[in-house]
Design a protein around this motif. Structure first.
Motif, PDB file in Angstrom:
ATOM      1  N   GLY A 152      -4.217   1.335  -1.519  1.00  0.00           N
ATOM      2  CA  GLY A 152      -5.128   1.937  -0.715  1.00  0.00           C
ATOM      3  C   GLY A 152      -5.590   3.031  -1.519  1.00  0.00           C
ATOM      4  N   ALA A 153      -5.640   3.602  -2.501  1.00  0.00           N
ATOM      5  CA  ALA A 153      -7.060   4.550  -3.337  1.00  0.00           C
ATOM      6  C   ALA A 153      -8.888   3.748  -3.089  1.00  0.00           C
ATOM      7  CB  ALA A 153      -6.035   5.083  -4.906  1.00  0.00           C
ATOM      8  N   SER A 154      -9.489   4.640  -3.300  1.00  0.00           N
ATOM      9  CA  SER A 154     -10.629   4.560  -3.691  1.00  0.00           C
ATOM     10  C   SER A 154     -10.976   4.863  -4.909  1.00  0.00           C
ATOM     11  CB  SER A 154     -11.711   5.307  -2.417  1.00  0.00           C
ATOM     12  OG  SER A 154     -11.252   4.553  -1.323  1.00  0.00           O
ATOM     13  N   CYS A 155     -11.576   4.266  -5.976  1.00  0.00           N
ATOM     14  CA  CYS A 155     -11.843   5.052  -7.241  1.00  0.00           C
ATOM     15  C   CYS A 155     -13.010   4.710  -7.652  1.00  0.00           C
ATOM     16  CB  CYS A 155     -10.995   3.711  -7.884  1.00  0.00           C
ATOM     17  SG  CYS A 155      -8.966   3.493  -7.834  1.00  0.00           S
ATOM     18  N   THR A 156     -13.515   6.079  -8.740  1.00  0.00           N
ATOM     19  CA  THR A 156     -14.487   5.844  -9.085  1.00  0.00           C
ATOM     20  C   THR A 156     -13.802   6.034 -10.811  1.00  0.00           C
ATOM     21  OG1 THR A 156     -15.325   7.037  -7.777  1.00  0.00           O
ATOM     22  CG2 THR A 156     -16.381   7.261  -9.784  1.00  0.00           C
ATOM     23  N   ALA A 157     -14.531   4.670 -11.574  1.00  0.00           N
ATOM     24  CA  ALA A 157     -14.122   4.352 -13.432  1.00  0.00           C
ATOM     25  C   ALA A 157     -14.735   5.231 -13.809  1.00  0.00           C
ATOM     26  CB  ALA A 157     -13.143   3.117 -13.076  1.00  0.00           C
ATOM     27  N   VAL A 158     -15.692   6.107 -14.693  1.00  0.00           N
ATOM     28  CA  VAL A 158     -16.653   5.933 -15.486  1.00  0.00           C
ATOM     29  C   VAL A 158     -15.618   5.728 -17.351  1.00  0.00           C
ATOM     30  CG1 VAL A 158     -17.587   6.964 -13.996  1.00  0.00           C
ATOM     31  CG2 VAL A 158     -16.345   8.545 -15.516  1.00  0.00           C
ATOM     32  N   GLY A 159     -16.674   5.813 -17.990  1.00  0.00           N
ATOM     33  CA  GLY A 159     -16.104   5.490 -19.426  1.00  0.00           C
ATOM     34  C   GLY A 159     -16.102   6.753 -20.771  1.00  0.00           C
ATOM     35  N   THR A 160     -17.418   7.564 -19.816  1.00  0.00           N
ATOM     36  CA  THR A 160     -17.606   8.615 -21.485  1.00  0.00           C
ATOM     37  C   THR A 160     -17.142  10.414 -20.533  1.00  0.00           C
ATOM     38  OG1 THR A 160     -19.554   8.735 -20.155  1.00  0.00           O
ATOM     39  CG2 THR A 160     -19.372   7.382 -21.439  1.00  0.00           C
ATOM     40  N   MET A 167       0.791  -1.199   0.298  1.00  0.00           N
ATOM     41  CA  MET A 167      -0.061  -0.028  -0.781  1.00  0.00           C
ATOM     42  C   MET A 167       0.808   1.127  -0.165  1.00  0.00           C
ATOM     43  SD  MET A 167      -2.829   1.012   2.876  1.00  0.00           S
ATOM     44  CE  MET A 167      -3.943  -0.252   2.247  1.00  0.00           C
ATOM     45  N   SER A 168       0.788   2.074  -0.732  1.00  0.00           N
ATOM     46  CA  SER A 168       1.088   3.356  -1.223  1.00  0.00           C
ATOM     47  C   SER A 168       0.568   4.637   0.109  1.00  0.00           C
ATOM     48  CB  SER A 168       1.415   3.710  -2.477  1.00  0.00           C
ATOM     49  OG  SER A 168       1.658   5.101  -2.583  1.00  0.00           O
ATOM     50  N   ALA A 169       1.907   4.877   0.820  1.00  0.00           N
ATOM     51  CA  ALA A 169       1.387   6.251   1.353  1.00  0.00           C
ATOM     52  C   ALA A 169       0.986   7.407   1.124  1.00  0.00           C
ATOM     53  CB  ALA A 169       2.383   6.705   2.955  1.00  0.00           C
ATOM     54  N   LEU A 170       1.345   7.605  -0.152  1.00  0.00           N
ATOM     55  CA  LEU A 170       0.680   8.467  -0.685  1.00  0.00           C
ATOM     56  C   LEU A 170      -0.721   8.534  -1.247  1.00  0.00           C
ATOM     57  CD1 LEU A 170       1.548  10.909  -3.042  1.00  0.00           C
ATOM     58  CD2 LEU A 170       1.831   9.732  -4.929  1.00  0.00           C
ATOM     59  N   LEU A 171      -0.932   7.387  -2.015  1.00  0.00           N
ATOM     60  CA  LEU A 171      -2.602   7.825  -2.531  1.00  0.00           C
ATOM     61  C   LEU A 171      -3.070   6.442  -1.511  1.00  0.00           C
ATOM     62  CD1 LEU A 171      -1.320   5.758  -5.493  1.00  0.00           C
ATOM     63  CD2 LEU A 171      -2.058   7.893  -5.335  1.00  0.00           C
ATOM     64  N   SER A 172      -2.854   6.431   0.223  1.00  0.00           N
ATOM     65  CA  SER A 172      -3.336   5.502   1.608  1.00  0.00           C
ATOM     66  C   SER A 172      -4.834   6.985   1.181  1.00  0.00           C
ATOM     67  CB  SER A 172      -3.038   5.305   2.007  1.00  0.00           C
ATOM     68  OG  SER A 172      -3.868   4.621   3.171  1.00  0.00           O
ATOM     69  N   GLY A 173      -6.037   6.504   1.171  1.00  0.00           N
ATOM     70  CA  GLY A 173      -7.228   6.728   1.442  1.00  0.00           C
ATOM     71  C   GLY A 173      -7.743   8.270   0.530  1.00  0.00           C
ATOM     72  N   ARG A 174      -7.285   8.357  -0.760  1.00  0.00           N
ATOM     73  CA  ARG A 174      -7.464   9.282  -1.340  1.00  0.00           C
ATOM     74  C   ARG A 174      -8.423   8.875  -2.954  1.00  0.00           C
ATOM     75  NH1 ARG A 174      -4.457  12.571   1.075  1.00  0.00           N
ATOM     76  NH2 ARG A 174      -2.322  13.211   0.243  1.00  0.00           N
ATOM     77  N   GLU A 175      -8.993   9.802  -3.510  1.00  0.00           N
ATOM     78  CA  GLU A 175     -10.375   9.578  -3.923  1.00  0.00           C
ATOM     79  C   GLU A 175      -9.894   9.731  -5.670  1.00  0.00           C
ATOM     80  OE1 GLU A 175     -13.387   8.183  -3.187  1.00  0.00           O
ATOM     81  OE2 GLU A 175     -12.867   8.668  -1.141  1.00  0.00           O
ATOM     82  N   ILE A 176      -9.450   9.233  -6.111  1.00  0.00           N
ATOM     83  CA  ILE A 176      -8.667   9.678  -7.788  1.00  0.00           C
ATOM     84  C   ILE A 176     -10.465   8.453  -8.684  1.00  0.00           C
ATOM     85  CG2 ILE A 176      -7.184   8.084  -9.328  1.00  0.00           C
ATOM     86  CD1 ILE A 176      -5.366   7.372  -7.033  1.00  0.00           C
ATOM     87  N   LEU A 177     -10.585   9.484 -10.100  1.00  0.00           N
ATOM     88  CA  LEU A 177     -11.405   9.797 -10.194  1.00  0.00           C
ATOM     89  C   LEU A 177     -10.982   9.132 -11.941  1.00  0.00           C
ATOM     90  CD1 LEU A 177     -14.118   9.748 -12.415  1.00  0.00           C
ATOM     91  CD2 LEU A 177     -13.192  12.199 -12.654  1.00  0.00           C
TER      92      LEU A 177
END
Length: 469
Positions: free
Chosen positions: A31-39, A1-11
Protein backbone atom coordinates in the motif's frame (compact mmCIF):
# COMPACT_ATOMS: atom_id res chain seq x y z
CA UNK A 1 -1.61 -4.72 2.53
CA UNK A 2 0.06 -3.38 5.68
CA UNK A 3 -1.77 -0.77 7.74
CA UNK A 4 1.64 0.61 8.77
CA UNK A 5 2.73 1.23 5.18
CA UNK A 6 -0.62 2.05 3.59
CA UNK A 7 -0.49 5.52 2.03
CA UNK A 8 3.16 6.04 3.04
CA UNK A 9 5.66 7.79 0.77
CA UNK A 10 8.94 5.83 0.75
CA UNK A 11 12.21 6.73 -0.96
CA UNK A 12 14.56 3.91 -2.03
CA UNK A 13 18.16 4.92 -2.79
CA UNK A 14 19.90 1.80 -4.11
CA UNK A 15 22.28 1.46 -7.07
CA UNK A 16 21.58 -2.28 -7.55
CA UNK A 17 18.68 -2.25 -10.03
CA UNK A 18 17.26 -5.69 -9.16
CA UNK A 19 17.12 -5.01 -5.42
CA UNK A 20 15.67 -1.56 -6.05
CA UNK A 21 12.86 -3.06 -8.11
CA UNK A 22 12.21 -5.89 -5.62
CA UNK A 23 11.89 -3.43 -2.75
CA UNK A 24 9.58 -1.14 -4.72
CA UNK A 25 7.31 -4.03 -5.79
CA UNK A 26 7.04 -5.35 -2.24
CA UNK A 27 6.43 -1.98 -0.58
CA UNK A 28 3.81 -1.01 -3.17
CA UNK A 29 2.07 -4.35 -2.58
CA UNK A 30 1.77 -3.20 1.05
CA UNK A 31 0.00 0.00 0.00
CA UNK A 32 3.00 2.36 -0.02
CA UNK A 33 4.00 4.78 -2.79
CA UNK A 34 7.65 4.43 -3.77
CA UNK A 35 10.22 6.64 -5.43
CA UNK A 36 13.25 4.53 -6.40
CA UNK A 37 16.55 6.13 -7.46
CA UNK A 38 20.10 4.89 -7.94
CA UNK A 39 22.42 7.75 -6.99
CA UNK A 40 23.20 10.03 -4.06
CA UNK A 41 22.26 13.20 -5.97
CA UNK A 42 18.89 11.75 -7.00
CA UNK A 43 18.25 10.71 -3.42
CA UNK A 44 19.13 14.13 -2.04
CA UNK A 45 16.90 15.88 -4.60
CA UNK A 46 13.99 13.57 -3.77
CA UNK A 47 14.47 14.14 -0.04
CA UNK A 48 14.38 17.91 -0.49
CA UNK A 49 11.26 18.03 -2.66
CA UNK A 50 9.02 15.11 -1.60
CA UNK A 51 6.87 14.75 1.57
CA UNK A 52 8.45 11.44 2.62
CA UNK A 53 7.57 9.11 5.49
CA UNK A 54 10.61 6.76 5.25
CA UNK A 55 13.94 6.44 3.41
CA UNK A 56 15.85 3.24 2.61
CA UNK A 57 19.41 4.06 1.50
CA UNK A 58 22.40 1.92 0.55
CA UNK A 59 25.70 2.77 2.27
CA UNK A 60 27.78 2.95 -0.91
CA UNK A 61 26.37 4.78 -3.93
CA UNK A 62 28.09 5.58 -7.25
CA UNK A 63 28.46 9.27 -6.42
CA UNK A 64 28.57 9.36 -2.63
CA UNK A 65 27.72 7.70 0.68
CA UNK A 66 24.17 6.94 1.76
CA UNK A 67 25.26 7.88 5.27
CA UNK A 68 25.45 11.52 4.16
CA UNK A 69 21.71 11.41 3.39
CA UNK A 70 21.05 11.13 7.14
CA UNK A 71 21.78 14.84 7.64
CA UNK A 72 19.58 15.70 4.66
CA UNK A 73 16.74 13.63 6.13
CA UNK A 74 17.13 15.33 9.51
CA UNK A 75 16.94 18.74 7.86
CA UNK A 76 13.68 17.78 6.16
CA UNK A 77 11.76 17.20 9.39
CA UNK A 78 13.63 14.20 10.75
CA UNK A 79 12.43 11.67 8.16
CA UNK A 80 13.28 8.14 9.45
CA UNK A 81 16.14 6.70 7.36
CA UNK A 82 17.17 3.03 7.32
CA UNK A 83 20.65 2.24 6.01
CA UNK A 84 21.25 -0.94 3.96
CA UNK A 85 24.71 -2.51 4.34
CA UNK A 86 26.43 -5.39 2.54
CA UNK A 87 28.17 -8.40 4.12
CA UNK A 88 26.94 -7.63 7.60
CA UNK A 89 28.53 -4.18 7.48
CA UNK A 90 28.76 -3.92 11.28
CA UNK A 91 31.05 -0.89 11.32
CA UNK A 92 28.93 0.96 8.76
CA UNK A 93 25.77 0.09 10.70
CA UNK A 94 27.25 1.39 13.95
CA UNK A 95 28.36 4.59 12.21
CA UNK A 96 24.89 5.01 10.69
CA UNK A 97 23.15 4.67 14.06
CA UNK A 98 25.64 7.06 15.67
CA UNK A 99 24.93 9.67 12.99
CA UNK A 100 21.17 9.41 13.49
CA UNK A 101 19.86 6.59 11.28
CA UNK A 102 16.70 4.98 12.62
CA UNK A 103 17.85 1.41 11.90
CA UNK A 104 19.79 -0.71 9.42
CA UNK A 105 19.33 -3.79 7.23
CA UNK A 106 22.20 -6.20 6.56
CA UNK A 107 22.29 -7.58 3.02
CA UNK A 108 21.08 -9.99 1.85
CA UNK A 109 17.67 -9.61 3.46
CA UNK A 110 14.09 -10.64 2.74
CA UNK A 111 11.90 -7.71 1.63
CA UNK A 112 9.40 -8.69 4.33
CA UNK A 113 12.00 -7.71 6.94
CA UNK A 114 11.55 -4.13 5.77
CA UNK A 115 8.08 -3.86 7.36
CA UNK A 116 9.50 -4.84 10.77
CA UNK A 117 12.41 -2.41 10.52
CA UNK A 118 10.19 0.46 9.39
CA UNK A 119 7.81 -0.34 12.25
CA UNK A 120 10.67 0.07 14.73
CA UNK A 121 11.75 3.25 13.01
CA UNK A 122 8.25 4.67 13.24
CA UNK A 123 8.01 3.87 16.94
CA UNK A 124 11.31 5.63 17.63
CA UNK A 125 10.26 8.61 15.54
CA UNK A 126 6.93 8.86 17.38
CA UNK A 127 8.68 8.98 20.76
CA UNK A 128 11.20 11.64 19.69
CA UNK A 129 8.53 13.78 18.01
CA UNK A 130 6.34 13.55 21.11
CA UNK A 131 9.20 14.89 23.25
CA UNK A 132 9.80 17.76 20.85
CA UNK A 133 6.08 18.50 20.65
CA UNK A 134 5.81 18.79 24.44
CA UNK A 135 8.77 21.16 24.60
CA UNK A 136 7.52 23.52 21.89
CA UNK A 137 5.40 26.61 22.69
CA UNK A 138 1.73 26.04 21.89
CA UNK A 139 1.40 29.28 19.94
CA UNK A 140 4.23 28.54 17.48
CA UNK A 141 3.55 29.66 13.92
CA UNK A 142 2.49 27.03 11.42
CA UNK A 143 4.66 26.07 8.48
CA UNK A 144 3.80 26.51 4.81
CA UNK A 145 6.43 24.03 3.64
CA UNK A 146 5.18 21.98 0.69
CA UNK A 147 1.96 23.99 0.31
CA UNK A 148 1.32 27.22 -1.57
CA UNK A 149 -1.54 29.48 -0.46
CA UNK A 150 -0.98 32.78 -2.28
CA UNK A 151 -2.92 36.04 -2.05
CA UNK A 152 -6.19 34.49 -3.24
CA UNK A 153 -6.37 32.24 -0.17
CA UNK A 154 -5.58 34.75 2.60
CA UNK A 155 -8.96 34.29 4.27
CA UNK A 156 -8.78 30.56 3.65
CA UNK A 157 -5.39 30.36 5.38
CA UNK A 158 -6.59 32.44 8.35
CA UNK A 159 -9.48 30.02 8.88
CA UNK A 160 -7.14 27.04 8.80
CA UNK A 161 -4.95 28.65 11.44
CA UNK A 162 -8.00 29.11 13.67
CA UNK A 163 -8.87 25.42 13.27
CA UNK A 164 -5.34 24.49 14.37
CA UNK A 165 -5.57 26.87 17.36
CA UNK A 166 -8.88 25.26 18.38
CA UNK A 167 -7.36 21.78 18.01
CA UNK A 168 -4.59 22.68 20.43
CA UNK A 169 -7.17 23.59 23.07
CA UNK A 170 -8.80 20.17 22.80
CA UNK A 171 -7.36 16.98 24.24
CA UNK A 172 -9.32 14.61 22.02
CA UNK A 173 -12.51 14.26 19.97
CA UNK A 174 -11.34 16.71 17.36
CA UNK A 175 -14.14 17.65 14.93
CA UNK A 176 -13.93 16.27 11.38
CA UNK A 177 -12.77 18.45 8.51
CA UNK A 178 -14.24 18.35 5.00
CA UNK A 179 -12.18 19.51 2.00
CA UNK A 180 -13.98 19.94 -1.31
CA UNK A 181 -12.61 20.96 -4.68
CA UNK A 182 -12.07 19.85 -8.24
CA UNK A 183 -9.61 17.09 -9.05
CA UNK A 184 -6.03 18.33 -8.92
CA UNK A 185 -6.59 21.37 -6.69
CA UNK A 186 -4.38 20.01 -3.87
CA UNK A 187 -6.82 18.51 -1.36
CA UNK A 188 -4.36 15.80 -0.26
CA UNK A 189 -1.58 18.35 0.23
CA UNK A 190 -3.93 20.44 2.37
CA UNK A 191 -4.85 17.42 4.50
CA UNK A 192 -1.17 16.67 5.08
CA UNK A 193 -0.59 20.33 6.00
CA UNK A 194 -3.40 20.27 8.56
CA UNK A 195 -1.99 17.16 10.19
CA UNK A 196 1.64 18.35 10.14
CA UNK A 197 0.74 21.68 11.75
CA UNK A 198 -1.89 20.39 14.15
CA UNK A 199 -1.82 19.04 17.67
CA UNK A 200 -1.46 15.45 16.41
CA UNK A 201 1.62 15.96 14.26
CA UNK A 202 3.54 13.51 16.46
CA UNK A 203 1.01 10.74 15.71
CA UNK A 204 0.02 8.74 12.65
CA UNK A 205 -1.40 10.19 9.44
CA UNK A 206 -3.13 7.41 7.50
CA UNK A 207 -4.11 8.28 3.92
CA UNK A 208 -6.58 6.21 1.91
CA UNK A 209 -8.20 6.80 -1.46
CA UNK A 210 -11.72 5.43 -1.03
CA UNK A 211 -12.22 5.22 -4.80
CA UNK A 212 -9.35 2.70 -4.98
CA UNK A 213 -10.85 0.35 -2.36
CA UNK A 214 -12.56 -2.71 -3.90
CA UNK A 215 -16.16 -2.93 -2.66
CA UNK A 216 -15.67 -6.41 -1.24
CA UNK A 217 -12.59 -5.36 0.76
CA UNK A 218 -13.45 -1.79 1.73
CA UNK A 219 -15.01 -2.64 5.10
CA UNK A 220 -12.07 -4.85 6.06
CA UNK A 221 -9.56 -2.17 5.02
CA UNK A 222 -11.27 0.55 7.04
CA UNK A 223 -12.39 -1.38 10.13
CA UNK A 224 -10.31 -4.57 10.12
CA UNK A 225 -11.45 -8.17 10.42
CA UNK A 226 -11.17 -11.20 12.67
CA UNK A 227 -9.68 -14.51 11.64
CA UNK A 228 -12.24 -16.49 9.65
CA UNK A 229 -14.49 -13.47 9.00
CA UNK A 230 -14.47 -14.47 5.31
CA UNK A 231 -12.86 -17.17 3.19
CA UNK A 232 -9.45 -15.49 2.79
CA UNK A 233 -9.26 -14.14 6.35
CA UNK A 234 -6.53 -16.48 7.58
CA UNK A 235 -5.54 -14.14 10.40
CA UNK A 236 -6.95 -11.16 12.25
CA UNK A 237 -6.05 -7.73 10.96
CA UNK A 238 -6.46 -4.15 12.15
CA UNK A 239 -8.15 -1.61 9.89
CA UNK A 240 -7.11 1.90 8.97
CA UNK A 241 -9.29 3.52 11.64
CA UNK A 242 -7.46 1.52 14.30
CA UNK A 243 -4.09 2.19 12.66
CA UNK A 244 -4.81 5.93 12.89
CA UNK A 245 -5.86 5.78 16.55
CA UNK A 246 -4.60 8.92 18.29
CA UNK A 247 -3.72 10.49 14.94
CA UNK A 248 -5.40 11.50 11.69
CA UNK A 249 -7.26 9.50 9.06
CA UNK A 250 -7.65 11.11 5.64
CA UNK A 251 -10.46 9.62 3.54
CA UNK A 252 -10.01 10.94 0.01
CA UNK A 253 -13.02 10.68 -2.36
CA UNK A 254 -15.28 9.69 0.52
CA UNK A 255 -18.34 9.79 -1.74
CA UNK A 256 -17.06 6.57 -3.36
CA UNK A 257 -17.94 4.59 -0.23
CA UNK A 258 -21.16 2.59 -0.26
CA UNK A 259 -24.10 3.84 1.87
CA UNK A 260 -23.49 0.98 4.33
CA UNK A 261 -19.88 2.02 4.87
CA UNK A 262 -20.89 5.67 5.08
CA UNK A 263 -23.13 4.71 8.00
CA UNK A 264 -20.24 2.92 9.71
CA UNK A 265 -17.98 5.95 9.21
CA UNK A 266 -20.68 8.14 10.79
CA UNK A 267 -20.84 5.82 13.81
CA UNK A 268 -17.06 5.90 14.16
CA UNK A 269 -17.09 9.71 14.16
CA UNK A 270 -19.99 10.17 16.56
CA UNK A 271 -19.32 7.36 19.02
CA UNK A 272 -15.57 6.97 18.66
CA UNK A 273 -16.01 3.24 18.26
CA UNK A 274 -15.62 0.68 15.48
CA UNK A 275 -16.34 -3.00 15.12
CA UNK A 276 -14.18 -5.33 13.09
CA UNK A 277 -15.70 -7.50 10.41
CA UNK A 278 -16.68 -10.81 12.00
CA UNK A 279 -16.52 -9.49 15.58
CA UNK A 280 -19.17 -8.56 18.13
CA UNK A 281 -16.74 -6.49 20.19
CA UNK A 282 -16.51 -2.72 19.81
CA UNK A 283 -13.13 -0.99 19.87
CA UNK A 284 -12.60 2.60 21.04
CA UNK A 285 -10.71 4.78 18.55
CA UNK A 286 -9.67 8.41 18.86
CA UNK A 287 -9.26 9.60 15.27
CA UNK A 288 -9.26 13.07 13.71
CA UNK A 289 -11.07 12.48 10.42
CA UNK A 290 -10.34 14.58 7.34
CA UNK A 291 -12.55 13.79 4.35
CA UNK A 292 -12.28 15.04 0.78
CA UNK A 293 -14.55 15.05 -2.25
CA UNK A 294 -14.16 16.33 -5.81
CA UNK A 295 -17.92 16.90 -5.96
CA UNK A 296 -19.99 19.04 -3.54
CA UNK A 297 -21.42 16.65 -0.95
CA UNK A 298 -24.41 18.94 -0.48
CA UNK A 299 -25.50 18.30 -4.07
CA UNK A 300 -24.80 14.57 -3.81
CA UNK A 301 -26.81 14.45 -0.60
CA UNK A 302 -29.73 16.30 -2.18
CA UNK A 303 -29.70 13.78 -5.05
CA UNK A 304 -29.63 10.80 -2.69
CA UNK A 305 -26.09 9.86 -3.71
CA UNK A 306 -24.56 10.53 -0.28
CA UNK A 307 -25.93 10.04 3.21
CA UNK A 308 -27.45 13.28 4.45
CA UNK A 309 -26.63 12.60 8.10
CA UNK A 310 -22.96 11.99 7.31
CA UNK A 311 -22.83 15.12 5.15
CA UNK A 312 -24.16 17.29 8.00
CA UNK A 313 -21.65 15.71 10.41
CA UNK A 314 -18.74 16.39 8.06
CA UNK A 315 -19.90 19.89 7.15
CA UNK A 316 -18.95 21.39 10.52
CA UNK A 317 -15.54 22.58 9.27
CA UNK A 318 -15.71 22.70 5.49
CA UNK A 319 -13.13 24.18 3.12
CA UNK A 320 -13.57 24.47 -0.63
CA UNK A 321 -10.31 24.76 -2.56
CA UNK A 322 -10.99 27.00 -5.58
CA UNK A 323 -9.89 25.87 -9.04
CA UNK A 324 -6.70 27.38 -10.39
CA UNK A 325 -8.59 29.38 -13.04
CA UNK A 326 -10.33 31.35 -10.25
CA UNK A 327 -7.13 32.24 -8.39
CA UNK A 328 -6.00 35.14 -10.58
CA UNK A 329 -2.30 35.96 -10.47
CA UNK A 330 -1.76 33.13 -8.00
CA UNK A 331 -1.64 30.75 -10.99
CA UNK A 332 1.62 32.36 -12.02
CA UNK A 333 2.93 32.44 -8.46
CA UNK A 334 1.99 28.77 -8.10
CA UNK A 335 3.94 28.00 -11.28
CA UNK A 336 7.02 29.76 -9.89
CA UNK A 337 6.63 27.84 -6.63
CA UNK A 338 6.39 24.49 -8.43
CA UNK A 339 9.28 25.30 -10.75
CA UNK A 340 11.65 25.75 -7.81
CA UNK A 341 10.98 22.24 -6.53
CA UNK A 342 10.99 20.56 -9.94
CA UNK A 343 14.18 22.32 -11.04
CA UNK A 344 15.85 21.09 -7.86
CA UNK A 345 14.60 17.58 -8.61
CA UNK A 346 16.21 17.53 -12.05
CA UNK A 347 19.36 19.34 -10.96
CA UNK A 348 18.83 22.64 -12.80
CA UNK A 349 20.51 25.54 -10.99
CA UNK A 350 18.89 28.10 -13.30
CA UNK A 351 15.40 27.81 -14.74
CA UNK A 352 12.73 30.29 -15.77
CA UNK A 353 9.61 30.61 -17.88
CA UNK A 354 9.75 32.55 -21.12
CA UNK A 355 7.67 35.75 -21.22
CA UNK A 356 5.31 34.06 -23.67
CA UNK A 357 4.91 31.11 -21.33
CA UNK A 358 4.13 33.38 -18.37
CA UNK A 359 1.34 34.99 -20.39
CA UNK A 360 0.01 31.58 -21.30
CA UNK A 361 0.01 30.43 -17.67
CA UNK A 362 -2.03 33.50 -16.68
CA UNK A 363 -4.58 33.14 -19.49
CA UNK A 364 -5.07 29.36 -19.70
CA UNK A 365 -8.01 27.96 -17.72
CA UNK A 366 -6.20 24.85 -16.34
CA UNK A 367 -9.03 22.28 -16.27
CA UNK A 368 -6.65 19.86 -14.54
CA UNK A 369 -5.75 22.51 -11.95
CA UNK A 370 -2.47 22.37 -10.01
CA UNK A 371 -1.79 18.78 -11.06
CA UNK A 372 -1.98 19.71 -14.75
CA UNK A 373 0.23 22.76 -14.19
CA UNK A 374 2.85 20.68 -12.38
CA UNK A 375 2.89 18.06 -15.13
CA UNK A 376 3.29 20.73 -17.82
CA UNK A 377 6.24 22.26 -15.98
CA UNK A 378 7.92 18.89 -15.45
CA UNK A 379 7.39 17.92 -19.11
CA UNK A 380 8.87 21.24 -20.24
CA UNK A 381 11.91 20.78 -17.99
CA UNK A 382 12.60 17.30 -19.34
CA UNK A 383 11.96 17.99 -23.02
CA UNK A 384 12.68 21.71 -23.39
CA UNK A 385 15.07 24.51 -22.53
CA UNK A 386 15.19 25.03 -18.76
CA UNK A 387 16.51 28.57 -19.11
CA UNK A 388 13.46 29.69 -21.15
CA UNK A 389 10.67 27.20 -20.52
CA UNK A 390 7.71 26.85 -22.87
CA UNK A 391 4.91 24.29 -22.60
CA UNK A 392 4.39 21.86 -25.44
CA UNK A 393 0.69 22.70 -25.65
CA UNK A 394 1.21 26.43 -26.06
CA UNK A 395 0.21 28.23 -29.25
CA UNK A 396 3.22 28.54 -31.47
CA UNK A 397 4.84 25.24 -30.54
CA UNK A 398 5.18 22.57 -33.20
CA UNK A 399 2.37 20.05 -33.71
CA UNK A 400 2.17 16.94 -35.84
CA UNK A 401 2.59 18.90 -39.08
CA UNK A 402 5.65 20.72 -37.77
CA UNK A 403 3.94 24.13 -38.06
CA UNK A 404 1.50 25.52 -35.53
CA UNK A 405 -1.30 27.73 -36.74
CA UNK A 406 0.05 30.70 -34.80
CA UNK A 407 3.71 30.44 -35.80
CA UNK A 408 4.44 33.75 -37.49
CA UNK A 409 7.85 32.58 -38.70
CA UNK A 410 6.11 30.24 -41.13
CA UNK A 411 3.38 32.56 -42.36
CA UNK A 412 0.47 34.20 -40.54
CA UNK A 413 -2.60 31.94 -40.65
CA UNK A 414 -4.94 34.90 -40.05
CA UNK A 415 -6.41 36.41 -43.24
CA UNK A 416 -4.91 39.94 -43.38
CA UNK A 417 -8.12 41.25 -44.96
CA UNK A 418 -10.17 40.29 -41.90
CA UNK A 419 -11.33 43.15 -39.69
CA UNK A 420 -13.03 43.27 -36.32
CA UNK A 421 -16.80 43.75 -36.79
CA UNK A 422 -17.99 47.24 -35.80
CA UNK A 423 -20.78 45.72 -33.74
CA UNK A 424 -18.32 43.44 -31.95
CA UNK A 425 -18.44 39.66 -31.61
CA UNK A 426 -18.27 36.87 -29.00
CA UNK A 427 -14.71 35.71 -28.39
CA UNK A 428 -16.02 32.65 -26.52
CA UNK A 429 -18.11 31.64 -29.53
CA UNK A 430 -15.12 32.22 -31.82
CA UNK A 431 -12.96 29.92 -29.69
CA UNK A 432 -15.61 27.20 -29.81
CA UNK A 433 -15.96 27.62 -33.56
CA UNK A 434 -12.18 27.34 -34.02
CA UNK A 435 -12.13 24.17 -31.93
CA UNK A 436 -14.98 22.65 -33.98
CA UNK A 437 -13.18 23.55 -37.20
CA UNK A 438 -9.94 21.97 -35.99
CA UNK A 439 -11.74 18.75 -35.04
CA UNK A 440 -13.48 18.67 -38.40
CA UNK A 441 -10.23 19.26 -40.33
CA UNK A 442 -8.54 16.50 -38.31
CA UNK A 443 -11.23 13.94 -39.06
CA UNK A 444 -12.63 13.93 -35.53
CA UNK A 445 -9.24 13.22 -33.92
CA UNK A 446 -9.32 15.43 -30.81
CA UNK A 447 -5.66 14.88 -29.89
CA UNK A 448 -4.54 15.88 -33.39
CA UNK A 449 -6.87 18.90 -33.35
CA UNK A 450 -5.43 19.99 -29.98
CA UNK A 451 -1.92 19.89 -31.42
CA UNK A 452 -2.99 21.86 -34.51
CA UNK A 453 -4.36 24.76 -32.47
CA UNK A 454 -1.65 24.56 -29.82
CA UNK A 455 -3.65 23.59 -26.73
CA UNK A 456 -3.85 20.59 -24.42
CA UNK A 457 -6.38 17.88 -25.23
CA UNK A 458 -7.95 18.43 -21.80
CA UNK A 459 -8.64 22.03 -22.77
CA UNK A 460 -10.85 20.92 -25.68
CA UNK A 461 -12.62 18.45 -23.40
CA UNK A 462 -13.18 21.22 -20.87
CA UNK A 463 -14.63 23.60 -23.51
CA UNK A 464 -16.96 20.91 -24.80
CA UNK A 465 -18.16 20.05 -21.30
CA UNK A 466 -18.55 23.70 -20.36
CA UNK A 467 -20.76 24.41 -23.37
CA UNK A 468 -22.69 21.16 -23.01
CA UNK A 469 -21.67 19.93 -26.44
Amino acid sequence: MSALLSGREILIVEDELLLRKRLAVYLESQGASCTAVGTFDEGRNALERLPLDYVLANVKLPDGLGLDLIEVAQAQGDVPIVIMTADGGVSAAVDAMRRGASDYLAKPFDPEEVSLVLGRAQSGRRESRLKRHRNQPRNQPTSDKGLFFGDSLDVFRAQLDRVIEADRRLSDKLPPVLIEGETGTGKTSLARWLHANGSRSDKELVVVNCAALPDQLAESELFGHEKGAFSDAKQARIGLFEAADGGTLFLDEIASLSPVLQAKVLTAIEEGRIRKLGSSKQIDVNVRLIAASNQPLKELSANGEFREDLYHRLNLLCFTVPPLRDRGEDALRMADHLLVGLARKYGYKQSAFSDRCRCWISSYEWPGNVRELEHEIERALVLGDASSLEFLGMPGTSGDSGVAWGDASNGDWLNPAWELPQEGFSLEAAIDRLIDLAIEKCGGNVSKAARRIGVARDYIRYRKTKKGK
